[in-house]
Design a protein around this motif. Structure first.
Motif, PDB file in Angstrom:
ATOM      1  N   ALA A  26      13.984   9.284  16.381  1.00  0.00           N
ATOM      2  CA  ALA A  26      12.997  10.348  16.156  1.00  0.00           C
ATOM      3  C   ALA A  26      12.013  10.462  17.307  1.00  0.00           C
ATOM      4  N   THR A  27      11.659   9.332  17.905  1.00  0.00           N
ATOM      5  CA  THR A  27      10.677   9.368  18.991  1.00  0.00           C
ATOM      6  C   THR A  27      11.267   9.881  20.298  1.00  0.00           C
ATOM      7  N   LEU A  28      12.579  10.045  20.364  1.00  0.00           N
ATOM      8  CA  LEU A  28      13.231  10.594  21.553  1.00  0.00           C
ATOM      9  C   LEU A  28      13.526  12.081  21.400  1.00  0.00           C
ATOM     10  N   THR A  29      13.233  12.636  20.218  1.00  0.00           N
ATOM     11  CA  THR A  29      13.661  13.988  19.868  1.00  0.00           C
ATOM     12  C   THR A  29      12.685  15.048  20.346  1.00  0.00           C
ATOM     13  N   ASP A  30      13.239  16.118  20.904  1.00  0.00           N
ATOM     14  CA  ASP A  30      12.417  17.204  21.405  1.00  0.00           C
ATOM     15  C   ASP A  30      11.756  17.978  20.258  1.00  0.00           C
ATOM     16  N   SER A  31      10.541  18.496  20.519  1.00  0.00           N
ATOM     17  CA  SER A  31       9.845  19.418  19.609  1.00  0.00           C
ATOM     18  C   SER A  31       9.517  18.814  18.253  1.00  0.00           C
ATOM     19  N   VAL A  32       9.362  17.501  18.192  1.00  0.00           N
ATOM     20  CA  VAL A  32       9.036  16.843  16.925  1.00  0.00           C
ATOM     21  C   VAL A  32       7.783  15.991  17.113  1.00  0.00           C
ATOM     22  N   TRP A  88      18.952   4.122  27.595  1.00  0.00           N
ATOM     23  CA  TRP A  88      18.076   5.267  27.758  1.00  0.00           C
ATOM     24  C   TRP A  88      16.757   4.813  28.341  1.00  0.00           C
ATOM     25  N   TYR A  89      16.082   5.771  28.952  1.00  0.00           N
ATOM     26  CA  TYR A  89      14.850   5.481  29.672  1.00  0.00           C
ATOM     27  C   TYR A  89      13.814   6.529  29.326  1.00  0.00           C
ATOM     28  N   ARG A  90      12.600   6.111  29.042  1.00  0.00           N
ATOM     29  CA  ARG A  90      11.517   7.054  28.779  1.00  0.00           C
ATOM     30  C   ARG A  90      10.462   6.896  29.873  1.00  0.00           C
ATOM     31  N   SER A  91      10.224   7.941  30.631  1.00  0.00           N
ATOM     32  CA  SER A  91       9.159   7.881  31.622  1.00  0.00           C
ATOM     33  C   SER A  91       7.832   8.125  30.922  1.00  0.00           C
ATOM     34  N   ARG A  92       6.745   7.773  31.563  1.00  0.00           N
ATOM     35  CA  ARG A  92       5.427   8.013  30.996  1.00  0.00           C
ATOM     36  C   ARG A  92       4.614   8.787  32.014  1.00  0.00           C
ATOM     37  N   ASP A  93       4.161   9.987  31.603  1.00  0.00           N
ATOM     38  CA  ASP A  93       3.337  10.839  32.467  1.00  0.00           C
ATOM     39  C   ASP A  93       4.032  11.135  33.799  1.00  0.00           C
ATOM     40  N   GLY A  94       5.366  11.250  33.745  1.00  0.00           N
ATOM     41  CA  GLY A  94       6.111  11.590  34.947  1.00  0.00           C
ATOM     42  C   GLY A  94       6.339  10.432  35.886  1.00  0.00           C
ATOM     43  N   GLY A  95       5.842   9.250  35.545  1.00  0.00           N
ATOM     44  CA  GLY A  95       5.997   8.087  36.415  1.00  0.00           C
ATOM     45  C   GLY A  95       7.280   7.342  36.136  1.00  0.00           C
ATOM     46  N   LEU A 143       4.389   4.352  17.764  1.00  0.00           N
ATOM     47  CA  LEU A 143       3.201   5.195  17.737  1.00  0.00           C
ATOM     48  C   LEU A 143       2.539   5.238  19.110  1.00  0.00           C
ATOM     49  N   GLY A 144       2.557   4.100  19.784  1.00  0.00           N
ATOM     50  CA  GLY A 144       1.980   4.030  21.123  1.00  0.00           C
ATOM     51  C   GLY A 144       2.719   4.855  22.144  1.00  0.00           C
ATOM     52  N   GLU A 145       3.948   5.281  21.825  1.00  0.00           N
ATOM     53  CA  GLU A 145       4.739   6.073  22.763  1.00  0.00           C
ATOM     54  C   GLU A 145       4.638   7.568  22.509  1.00  0.00           C
TER      55      GLU A 145
END
Length: 268
Positions: free
Chosen positions: A152-158, A59-66, A185-187
């Motif tokens: 939990a940090t990948l979950t929508d609306s939480v 899985w991949y998490r972008s930051r600020d659309g980047g 926490l930093g994410e």
């Protein structure tokens, strides 16, 4: 034709009985459905937060659309094939043994493999999933707690920030779980990250946890990270942690960080 009072009461009873008969699962909490499985695996899917995508194994998490973010697994570094990154869902497998949760595994995108030996809860509410995962992160054993933090940090609306901060400051939790909470926490805290992690870095006590907070700040966008790191490099009471902040600045390619390093090097 007018229905009698007795007839109305009977009709209401039949309607209520019918609706209850068709929705037993809905009346159960997600936690109780998971805990009903004493031994085996339970799987579920739910919506991913914005910017999270995957191919089923990574899985991949972008930051600020980047295009900067975090990976779980390994993407092929070649240019022969373009990777397909699906915008969710989050897929979680909960491993249960003797009535306890032993492991929580997380995937994004892809498809479930056929498996008849697993309890499939199907698609569940992201809020319900996030609430259960955060409770596991806060009170579960170390291994499933770390898995729950990831999911939990990948979950929508939480909004996980408050729980992550409590875990980070909970002396009853292991160093590994606390450090994991600080890293995540930093994410998730967005614009609040500098002040939140800064407060951990300045708290007396666990040096390794405070070092994790500094390193987590260093991975934030430069506009957040550089001013916070300069402040810590100049004012942290702990000499070793000041050195950690300086090292983080030295790794940063931002001109402000380089200018600060040059000024410090130039001092007698």
């Amino acid at each position: 034709m007018t229905m009698t009072t007795k007839g109305i009461a009977l009709a209401v009873t039949l309607v209520l009985s019918s609706s209850l008969a068709f929705s037993p699962a809905r009346s159960q909490s997600l936690g109780s459905r998971i805990e009903a499985v004493r031994d085996g695996r339970v799987r579920m899917t739910f919506a991913a937060r914005t910017g999270v995508c995957g191919n089923g194994s990574s899985w991949y998490r972008s930051r600020d659309g980047g295009r900067s973010g975090q990976f779980n697994g390994t993407w092929n570094g070649g240019n022969d094939v373009e990777n397909s990154c699906e915008q969710g869902p989050v897929r979680v497998v909960v491993v249960r043994e003797a009535g306890d949760t032993k492991e929580i595994r997380t995937y994004v995108g892809g498809r479930w493999r056929a498996d008849t030996g697993i309890t499939d809860l199907g698609a569940v509410s992201a809020v319900s999933a996030g609430t259960w995962l955060l409770s596991q992160a806060e009170r579960g054993a170390d291994r499933p707690a770390r898995g729950a933090l990831t999911a939990a940090t990948l979950t929508d609306s939480v909004d996980a920030a408050a729980t992550l901060l409590r875990i980070a400051k909970d002396d009853s939790r292991s160093q590994e779980v606390k450090s994991s909470a600080v890293t995540w926490l930093g994410e998730v805290v967005g614009d609040r990250v500098s002040s939140t992690l800064d407060s951990i870095a300045y708290e007396p006590g666990d040096r390794e946890l405070r070092r994790t907070a500094i390193n987590t700040i260093s991975r934030r966008p430069a506009d957040e990270a550089v001013p916070a790191l300069i402040k810590m490099a100049e004012s942290l009471p702990d000499k070793e942690l000041r050195r950690t902040a300086v090292q983080a600045l030295a790794r940063n390619k931002d001109p402000r960080a380089m200018a600060w390093i040059e000024r410090r090097v130039g001092k007698p």
